[in-house]
Design a protein around this motif. Structure first.
Motif, PDB file in Angstrom:
ATOM      1  N   UNK A  93       1.000  -1.239  -0.046  1.00 37.16           N
ATOM      2  CA  UNK A  93      -0.038   0.166  -0.013  1.00 37.16           C
ATOM      3  C   UNK A  93       0.863   1.231   0.018  1.00 37.16           C
ATOM      4  N   UNK A  94       1.947   1.288   0.650  1.00 39.74           N
ATOM      5  CA  UNK A  94       2.895   2.228   0.675  1.00 39.74           C
ATOM      6  C   UNK A  94       3.453   2.648  -0.835  1.00 39.74           C
ATOM      7  N   UNK A  95       3.665   1.546  -1.528  1.00 35.46           N
ATOM      8  CA  UNK A  95       4.282   1.583  -2.723  1.00 35.46           C
ATOM      9  C   UNK A  95       3.215   1.557  -4.049  1.00 35.46           C
ATOM     10  N   UNK A  96       1.778   1.390  -3.715  1.00 37.93           N
ATOM     11  CA  UNK A  96       0.829   1.287  -4.689  1.00 37.93           C
ATOM     12  C   UNK A  96       0.920  -0.196  -5.447  1.00 37.93           C
ATOM     13  N   UNK A  97       1.475  -1.132  -4.865  1.00 37.36           N
ATOM     14  CA  UNK A  97       1.678  -2.473  -5.701  1.00 37.36           C
ATOM     15  C   UNK A  97       0.310  -3.283  -5.338  1.00 37.36           C
ATOM     16  N   UNK A  98       0.149  -3.894  -6.316  1.00 42.45           N
ATOM     17  CA  UNK A  98      -1.164  -4.693  -5.993  1.00 42.45           C
ATOM     18  C   UNK A  98      -1.052  -5.825  -5.005  1.00 42.45           C
ATOM     19  N   UNK A  99      -2.139  -6.410  -4.273  1.00 42.76           N
ATOM     20  CA  UNK A  99      -1.812  -7.725  -3.735  1.00 42.76           C
ATOM     21  C   UNK A  99      -1.619  -8.919  -4.678  1.00 42.76           C
TER      22      UNK A  99
END
Length: 231
Positions: A93-99
């Motif tokens: 979430x800090x890096x906007x990467x998807x789960x």
């Protein structure tokens, strides 16, 4: 216990997201050689747990109040209070990467603070949520553990939850360090619908508590009766 640990649930309540809280009563015979045991006879434990997610991670905290009529082995007192506060920050979430839908669903920076009247530990590390077949929840955290009693060490912690049927479920945690091993696993049955509880969930069952000191070669192996109310 330090004021900020006691305030941890209040801090968590200020964060708006999913949350769940439960209170448990456990009873078991802890006569034995480890620091978790009593001088003689049974031990009563009341546990309160709170878990909450927030925009950038999650928080888990719990408190144990313990009573032993004949006194606890490690303090000679009849009462003890112990708590842990465990926040994690999601790197996804800090890096906007998807789960991910693979094995590792999400990555975290992880911290844990442990406290009793005599014991303090700070744990720093990394964590993850895993996709494990059959488990609705499976978390794994790896820490460097700095403590005022015992050697500083590394700790690997797993927590898990699995529904077996609509009424039965299994949950627990396991902590491994270079000094010791602790695992507490619960098998619980939801009786709320049978006694017309419409708010929250009431479970009864058992907890298997297993503790092993690597250097002392002493074990603690106890089945406890328990009741748990969740809201």
């Amino acid at each position: 216990m330090r004021r900020y640990l006691l305030l941890a649930p209040l801090i968590a309540l200020q964060l708006s997201a999913f949350s769940t809280t439960n209170i448990q009563y456990l009873y078991g015979n802890f006569e034995g050689p480890t620091f978790l045991d009593t001088q003689s006879g049974p031990k009563h434990t009341i546990t309160m747990e709170h878990y909450r997610t927030w925009d950038y991670g999650d928080i888990f905290t719990f408190f144990d109040y313990v009573y032993a009529k004949d006194g606890l082995r490690f303090t000679d007192k009849k009462h003890d209070l112990y708590g842990e506060f465990s926040p994690r920050i999601s790197l996804n979430k800090l890096t906007s990467l998807p789960t991910s839908s693979g094995l590792i669903k999400e990555y975290y920076l992880a911290y844990q603070y442990n406290r009793s009247e005599t014991y303090i530990a700070n744990l720093y590390g990394i964590g993850s949520d895993l996709n494990i077949p059959g488990f609705q929840v499976f978390g794994l955290n790896f820490y460097r553990k700095i403590q005022n009693i015992g050697k500083d060490t590394y700790q690997l912690s797993g927590n898990y939850y699995a529904s077996i049927t609509e009424q039965w479920h299994f949950e627990g945690f396991t902590d491994w360090t270079t000094e010791d091993f602790l695992s507490q696993n619960q098998l619980l049955f939801n009786i709320g619908s049978y006694i017309q509880i419409h708010e929250g969930k009431l479970d009864i069952g058992t907890e298997w508590h297993y503790y092993h000191e690597n250097n002392g070669h002493t074990d603690n192996n106890v089945f406890q009766a328990m009741i748990k109310y969740t809201w």
